[in-house]
Design a protein around this motif. Structure first.
Motif, mmCIF file in Angstrom:
data_model
loop_
_atom_site.group_PDB
_atom_site.id
_atom_site.type_symbol
_atom_site.label_atom_id
_atom_site.label_comp_id
_atom_site.label_asym_id
_atom_site.label_seq_id
_atom_site.Cartn_x
_atom_site.Cartn_y
_atom_site.Cartn_z
ATOM 1 N N SER A 225 98.240 28.235 -29.473
ATOM 2 C CA SER A 225 97.829 27.313 -30.525
ATOM 3 C C SER A 225 98.091 27.885 -31.905
ATOM 4 O O SER A 225 98.129 27.158 -32.882
ATOM 5 N N ARG A 226 98.237 29.210 -31.996
ATOM 6 C CA ARG A 226 98.497 29.904 -33.255
ATOM 7 C C ARG A 226 97.459 29.557 -34.322
ATOM 8 O O ARG A 226 97.752 29.454 -35.504
ATOM 9 N N ASP A 227 96.193 29.372 -33.867
ATOM 10 C CA ASP A 227 95.156 29.014 -34.838
ATOM 11 C C ASP A 227 94.434 30.239 -35.391
ATOM 12 O O ASP A 227 93.543 30.116 -36.216
ATOM 13 N N GLY A 228 94.810 31.426 -34.930
ATOM 14 C CA GLY A 228 94.233 32.643 -35.469
ATOM 15 C C GLY A 228 92.822 32.924 -35.032
ATOM 16 O O GLY A 228 92.184 33.857 -35.532
ATOM 17 N N ARG A 229 92.282 32.147 -34.087
ATOM 18 C CA ARG A 229 90.904 32.343 -33.660
ATOM 19 C C ARG A 229 90.827 33.402 -32.575
ATOM 20 O O ARG A 229 91.669 33.470 -31.695
ATOM 21 N N PRO A 230 89.811 34.267 -32.611
ATOM 22 C CA PRO A 230 89.647 35.228 -31.522
ATOM 23 C C PRO A 230 89.271 34.516 -30.232
ATOM 24 O O PRO A 230 88.629 33.467 -30.250
ATOM 25 N N LEU A 231 89.691 35.087 -29.116
ATOM 26 C CA LEU A 231 89.451 34.460 -27.827
ATOM 27 C C LEU A 231 88.365 35.161 -27.023
ATOM 28 O O LEU A 231 88.166 34.847 -25.859
ATOM 29 N N ASN A 232 87.641 36.101 -27.660
ATOM 30 C CA ASN A 232 86.612 36.832 -26.913
ATOM 31 C C ASN A 232 85.264 36.130 -27.033
ATOM 32 O O ASN A 232 84.231 36.752 -27.235
ATOM 33 N N ASP A 233 85.289 34.794 -26.892
ATOM 34 C CA ASP A 233 84.055 34.014 -27.032
ATOM 35 C C ASP A 233 83.664 33.338 -25.727
ATOM 36 O O ASP A 233 82.850 32.435 -25.720
ATOM 37 N N ARG A 234 84.239 33.791 -24.608
ATOM 38 C CA ARG A 234 83.890 33.218 -23.312
ATOM 39 C C ARG A 234 84.317 34.147 -22.182
ATOM 40 O O ARG A 234 85.024 35.125 -22.402
ATOM 41 N N VAL A 235 83.858 33.846 -20.980
ATOM 42 C CA VAL A 235 84.153 34.658 -19.798
ATOM 43 C C VAL A 235 85.136 33.895 -18.919
ATOM 44 O O VAL A 235 84.976 32.690 -18.701
ATOM 45 N N ASP A 236 86.153 34.595 -18.413
ATOM 46 C CA ASP A 236 87.191 33.988 -17.597
ATOM 47 C C ASP A 236 87.327 34.703 -16.257
ATOM 48 O O ASP A 236 86.891 35.851 -16.092
ATOM 49 N N ALA A 237 87.987 34.047 -15.318
ATOM 50 C CA ALA A 237 88.401 34.661 -14.056
ATOM 51 C C ALA A 237 89.557 33.851 -13.499
ATOM 52 O O ALA A 237 89.603 32.622 -13.671
ATOM 53 N N VAL A 238 90.494 34.512 -12.843
ATOM 54 C CA VAL A 238 91.627 33.833 -12.211
ATOM 55 C C VAL A 238 91.937 34.522 -10.887
ATOM 56 O O VAL A 238 91.577 35.687 -10.667
ATOM 57 N N SER A 239 92.612 33.799 -9.999
ATOM 58 C CA SER A 239 93.011 34.388 -8.717
ATOM 59 C C SER A 239 94.053 33.511 -8.045
ATOM 60 O O SER A 239 94.015 32.283 -8.178
ATOM 61 N N ILE A 240 94.978 34.136 -7.342
ATOM 62 C CA ILE A 240 95.796 33.439 -6.359
ATOM 63 C C ILE A 240 95.032 33.515 -5.042
ATOM 64 O O ILE A 240 94.563 34.588 -4.654
ATOM 65 N N ILE A 241 94.884 32.374 -4.387
ATOM 66 C CA ILE A 241 94.179 32.315 -3.107
ATOM 67 C C ILE A 241 95.177 31.870 -2.043
ATOM 68 O O ILE A 241 95.835 30.838 -2.201
ATOM 69 N N ARG A 242 95.293 32.633 -0.966
ATOM 70 C CA ARG A 242 96.278 32.349 0.066
ATOM 71 C C ARG A 242 95.585 32.154 1.413
ATOM 72 O O ARG A 242 94.797 33.001 1.841
ATOM 73 N N ASP A 243 95.871 31.019 2.069
ATOM 74 C CA ASP A 243 95.358 30.787 3.412
ATOM 75 C C ASP A 243 96.509 30.379 4.324
ATOM 76 O O ASP A 243 97.685 30.523 3.961
ATOM 77 N N SER A 244 96.198 29.844 5.495
ATOM 78 C CA SER A 244 97.239 29.530 6.474
ATOM 79 C C SER A 244 98.176 28.419 6.008
ATOM 80 O O SER A 244 99.279 28.270 6.543
ATOM 81 N N GLN A 245 97.765 27.630 4.999
ATOM 82 C CA GLN A 245 98.605 26.543 4.510
ATOM 83 C C GLN A 245 99.453 26.941 3.306
ATOM 84 O O GLN A 245 100.299 26.152 2.865
#
Length: 278
Positions: free
Chosen positions: A148-168
């Motif tokens: 967004s190039r808005d210059g705002r800091p992004l340390n104002d929330r908590v995040d998590a991500v993951s790839i999840i793999r199953d039989s499909q």
């Protein structure tokens, strides 16, 4: 938003993408930009643009005031990270250190306990470029900015991500939790009801969910995601049917459906453990 405005919104991102295939930090940054723009529609466009840089449309069920949600039972892990600090936190401001540590630990503990029951037998893999491993809570560094190039800091929330793999096959899970700004919930609900881009549903314990789902075959993959307001917390959580690896320039579908359904996303978001800001 008409078709030309939709293309303009996408072009504003694709004119100067930070990477050919945005990593997790970029995707989350776009989600944050959407929150600051305070529109669910922009959020939907932003998430798709960040993942693909190409979209042909987003279609979901029109909102109906007071529509009751499907009734998933909230998962309860009994506050696995311990007592929440009393340190105050403000919208769009950095999270204080003690609350940040507690929030990251809470998200990590909850996701690692809850996800195996939702996707039995699945394995969890780190997203390429993510600042933390699979299902581990993190906060982006002070001063880091997104597309967004808005210059705002992004340390104002908590995040998590993951790839999840199953039989499909493999799918992608992403989560971000921030502090709700004054009036934000009401504005978002009205925008949702006024358009045809999302569905407003009531959840347990006063929760309100705005549900956005991808139109099948609109892009080379599909996605389910929800935006949930609870207390002073805004919770964004989504799941795709892609592993994010580019094939021919774009991520492609690597399983028949997104790794989690909308009802499963709601079940996760309604849990007490993700109410970081009561």
């Amino acid at each position: 938003m008409n078709e030309s405005q939709l293309h303009a919104a996408l072009d504003s991102y694709t004119d100067d993408p930070p990477t050919a295939l945005p990593d997790s930090a970029v995707m989350l940054a776009v989600a944050r930009r959407a929150r600051r723009n305070r529109t669910v529609l922009t959020a939907g466009i932003g998430v798709f643009a960040a993942l693909t840089a190409v979209a042909t449309g987003i279609a979901v069920t029109p909102g109906r005031p007071g529509t009751p949600a499907a009734k998933p039972s909230p998962i309860v892990i009994t506050s696995c990270a311990g007592q929440r600090p009393d340190t105050p936190v403000q919208p769009d401001q950095p999270i204080p250190d003690d609350l940040a540590t507690w929030g990251k630990n809470t998200v990590t503990c909850y996701l690692k306990a809850a996800l195996p029951s939702l996707v039995p037998g699945a394995t969890f893999e780190q997203v390429q470029g993510a600042p933390a491993g699979p299902l581990i809570g993190f906060i982006l560094p002070l001063g880091q900015t997104g597309p967004s190039r808005d210059g705002r800091p992004l340390n104002d929330r908590v995040d998590a991500v993951s790839i999840i793999r199953d039989s499909q096959g493999a799918g992608d899970l992403w989560l971000t939790i921030g502090v709700t700004s004054p009036g934000e919930k009401d504005r978002e609900i009205e925008r949702c009801r006024a358009g045809s881009t999302c569905t407003v549903q009531s959840g347990p314990n006063g929760a309100t969910a705005l549900i956005v789902s991808a139109q099948p075959n609109a892009v080379p993959f599909s996605q389910n995601w929800v935006q949930v307001y609870r207390g002073n917390s805004t919770i964004w959580i989504g799941a795709t049917d892609t592993d994010r690896k580019a094939r021919g320039g774009l991520p492609e579908r690597t399983r028949p459906t997104p790794i989690l359904t909308t009802d499963q996303l709601l079940e996760l978001s309604y849990a007490q453990d993700l109410l970081l800001y009561p």
